[in-house]
Design a protein around this motif. Sequence first.
Motif, short mmCIF file in Angstrom:
data_model
loop_
_atom_site.label_atom_id
_atom_site.label_comp_id
_atom_site.label_asym_id
_atom_site.label_seq_id
_atom_site.Cartn_x
_atom_site.Cartn_y
_atom_site.Cartn_z
N THR A 1 -9.36 3.58 18.26
CA THR A 1 -8.46 3.62 19.54
C THR A 1 -7.09 3.85 19.06
OG1 THR A 1 -8.03 1.08 19.28
CG2 THR A 1 -9.86 1.85 20.72
N ALA A 2 -6.13 4.17 19.82
CA ALA A 2 -4.78 4.47 19.42
C ALA A 2 -4.07 3.20 18.74
CB ALA A 2 -3.78 4.74 20.64
N SER A 3 -4.44 1.94 18.94
CA SER A 3 -3.98 1.05 17.93
C SER A 3 -4.58 0.85 16.72
CB SER A 3 -4.26 -0.30 18.88
OG SER A 3 -5.52 -0.47 19.14
N SER A 4 -5.80 1.07 16.65
CA SER A 4 -6.55 1.04 15.34
C SER A 4 -5.84 2.25 14.74
CB SER A 4 -7.98 1.21 15.54
OG SER A 4 -8.31 2.45 16.04
N GLU A 5 -5.91 3.23 15.23
CA GLU A 5 -5.46 4.71 14.36
C GLU A 5 -3.94 4.28 13.77
OE1 GLU A 5 -5.93 7.87 16.63
OE2 GLU A 5 -8.15 8.10 16.31
N ARG A 6 -3.06 3.47 14.81
CA ARG A 6 -1.61 3.20 14.35
C ARG A 6 -1.81 2.34 13.23
NH1 ARG A 6 3.09 4.87 13.51
NH2 ARG A 6 4.71 3.21 13.98
N TRP A 7 -2.54 1.29 13.38
CA TRP A 7 -2.66 0.34 12.44
C TRP A 7 -3.03 0.91 10.91
CZ3 TRP A 7 -6.22 -1.56 8.93
CH2 TRP A 7 -5.98 -2.64 8.08
N ILE A 8 -3.88 1.87 10.86
CA ILE A 8 -4.31 2.77 9.69
C ILE A 8 -3.51 3.19 9.16
CG2 ILE A 8 -5.98 4.42 8.77
CD1 ILE A 8 -8.26 3.27 10.77
N ALA A 9 -2.48 3.96 10.14
CA ALA A 9 -1.48 4.93 9.49
C ALA A 9 -0.21 3.80 9.11
CB ALA A 9 -0.83 5.63 10.67
N LEU A 10 0.00 2.75 9.74
CA LEU A 10 0.98 1.86 9.19
C LEU A 10 0.62 1.24 7.82
CD1 LEU A 10 2.15 0.00 12.29
CD2 LEU A 10 3.43 1.53 10.90
N ARG A 11 -0.65 0.79 7.66
CA ARG A 11 -1.31 0.26 6.62
C ARG A 11 -0.96 1.40 5.27
NH1 ARG A 11 -6.02 -0.11 3.31
NH2 ARG A 11 -6.23 -2.20 2.45
N GLU B 1 1.19 3.87 5.34
CA GLU B 1 2.65 4.01 5.10
C GLU B 1 3.09 2.90 3.99
OE1 GLU B 1 6.83 4.22 7.74
OE2 GLU B 1 4.76 4.23 8.42
N ARG B 2 2.58 1.76 4.36
CA ARG B 2 3.13 0.60 3.67
C ARG B 2 2.51 0.56 2.15
NH1 ARG B 2 0.69 -4.14 2.12
NH2 ARG B 2 -1.08 -3.76 3.48
N ILE B 3 1.24 1.06 1.81
CA ILE B 3 0.77 1.10 0.61
C ILE B 3 1.66 2.34 -0.16
CG2 ILE B 3 -1.19 1.90 -0.73
CD1 ILE B 3 -3.06 0.64 1.49
N GLY B 4 1.94 3.29 0.54
CA GLY B 4 2.75 4.42 0.23
C GLY B 4 4.15 3.90 -0.33
N ARG B 5 4.61 3.08 0.33
CA ARG B 5 6.28 2.51 0.23
C ARG B 5 5.95 1.67 -0.97
NH1 ARG B 5 6.61 1.43 5.85
NH2 ARG B 5 6.18 -0.60 5.23
N GLU B 6 4.78 0.87 -1.25
CA GLU B 6 4.77 -0.12 -2.29
C GLU B 6 4.54 0.84 -3.61
OE1 GLU B 6 1.56 -2.60 -1.34
OE2 GLU B 6 2.73 -4.03 0.06
N ARG B 7 3.72 1.68 -3.34
CA ARG B 7 3.64 2.63 -4.78
C ARG B 7 4.84 3.22 -5.18
NH1 ARG B 7 -2.16 5.43 -3.20
NH2 ARG B 7 -3.37 3.56 -3.71
N THR B 8 5.72 3.72 -4.11
CA THR B 8 7.07 4.46 -4.24
C THR B 8 7.98 3.41 -4.99
OG1 THR B 8 6.46 5.95 -2.55
CG2 THR B 8 8.72 5.76 -3.35
N ARG B 9 8.06 2.25 -4.62
CA ARG B 9 8.76 1.22 -4.91
C ARG B 9 8.34 0.89 -6.54
NH1 ARG B 9 7.45 -3.00 -2.02
NH2 ARG B 9 8.46 -1.91 -0.12
N ASP B 10 7.05 0.86 -6.56
CA ASP B 10 6.86 0.41 -8.17
C ASP B 10 7.26 1.54 -9.13
OD1 ASP B 10 5.51 -1.76 -7.17
OD2 ASP B 10 3.57 -1.03 -7.05
#
Length: 348
Positions: free
Chosen positions: A31-41, A43-52
């Motif tokens: 669904t749109a919400s599940s796809e949005r959740w996957i995209a946010l997750r 994005e968060r993982i990408g931010r954490e890797r960039t922060r590291d």
Amino acid sequence: MPSSTATASTGSVASASPRPPLRGRQSVFPTASSERWIALRAERIGRERTRDVAAPRRTGIVLVAAVGLGFAAGMVVLLTRWLLSTPAGVAFLTAYPGEYPLPAAAPVGLPAWLGWQHFLNAFFLVLIVRSGLQVRHQKRPSAFWSPRRDPKRKISLTLWFHQALDVLWIANGVLFLVLLFATGQWMRIVPTSWEVIPNALSAAAQYASLDWPTENGWLNYNALQQLAYFTIVFVAAPLAIATGVRMSGVWPRNATRLTRAYPVEWARAVHYPVMLFFVAFTVVHVGLVLATGARRNLNHMYAAQDGDGWLGVVLFAASIAVIAAAWLAARPVVLAPIARLFGSVATR
């Protein structure tokens, strides 16, 4: 026997082969919400890797910048000391020692009211900066304040506290100016001669060479101090007030021409740098007070005395304790009852 062996081997091969997956009716669909959740997750993982990766890089940049600034400061000190040791530098210091005589009518010493004004100004300024930064970075206020005459108008409790402090700071400033001109103390912070410019350059060079000018604030400020105090009182403070009024609820809503002539974007662009200037001035001011004879300077500022006693230190420590207590107490649970005296307070 051969046939049974062949049959057994055939059975073992058949049992070892993977079974086909069971076929059933699909019951979960993206669904749109599940796809949005996957995209946010992601994005968060990408931010954490960039922060590291970025954290060690930022640390390295800070260290390199600190070393570079230290080297540059050392070079400035050496260059300034060399310039002041030349015949031209010695002649310049002789002609302009860093201060010039005050008018004959200038008062001697610092009155007691100036000490109280100094404390109140510092008290309000610290809380104004604190509340201003909270307003700037606050996302979801926990409480709101509304005036009794206009219940539909709501501002955050933090913004109400900031504006209330502004009013008290302005009132204290008006009283300060009245006393300043009524007692003649204005001659200590308002330049009365063009000699202030070369003397200010002389004082700045002496500070830069680490051979600081002689402090005698009981009788006269050096020219650089005079210009700094003049800028704080007559330039920075009016700018803070003018830009703060434009950004506050006091500004008339229906003044179309006035609003067009003075856009709020201009006020925001000036207000924050002025706040940074106040902070920088306070840090340098306190540092020099403590580094150039703390007991004598604090006696001048807080005890209205000229000497090396401990009364000024005690009063300064008490003022710091009061400011720290106010800093800790400036919370909604304490501010809400006070704000209700002037309007209504509602929580989220």
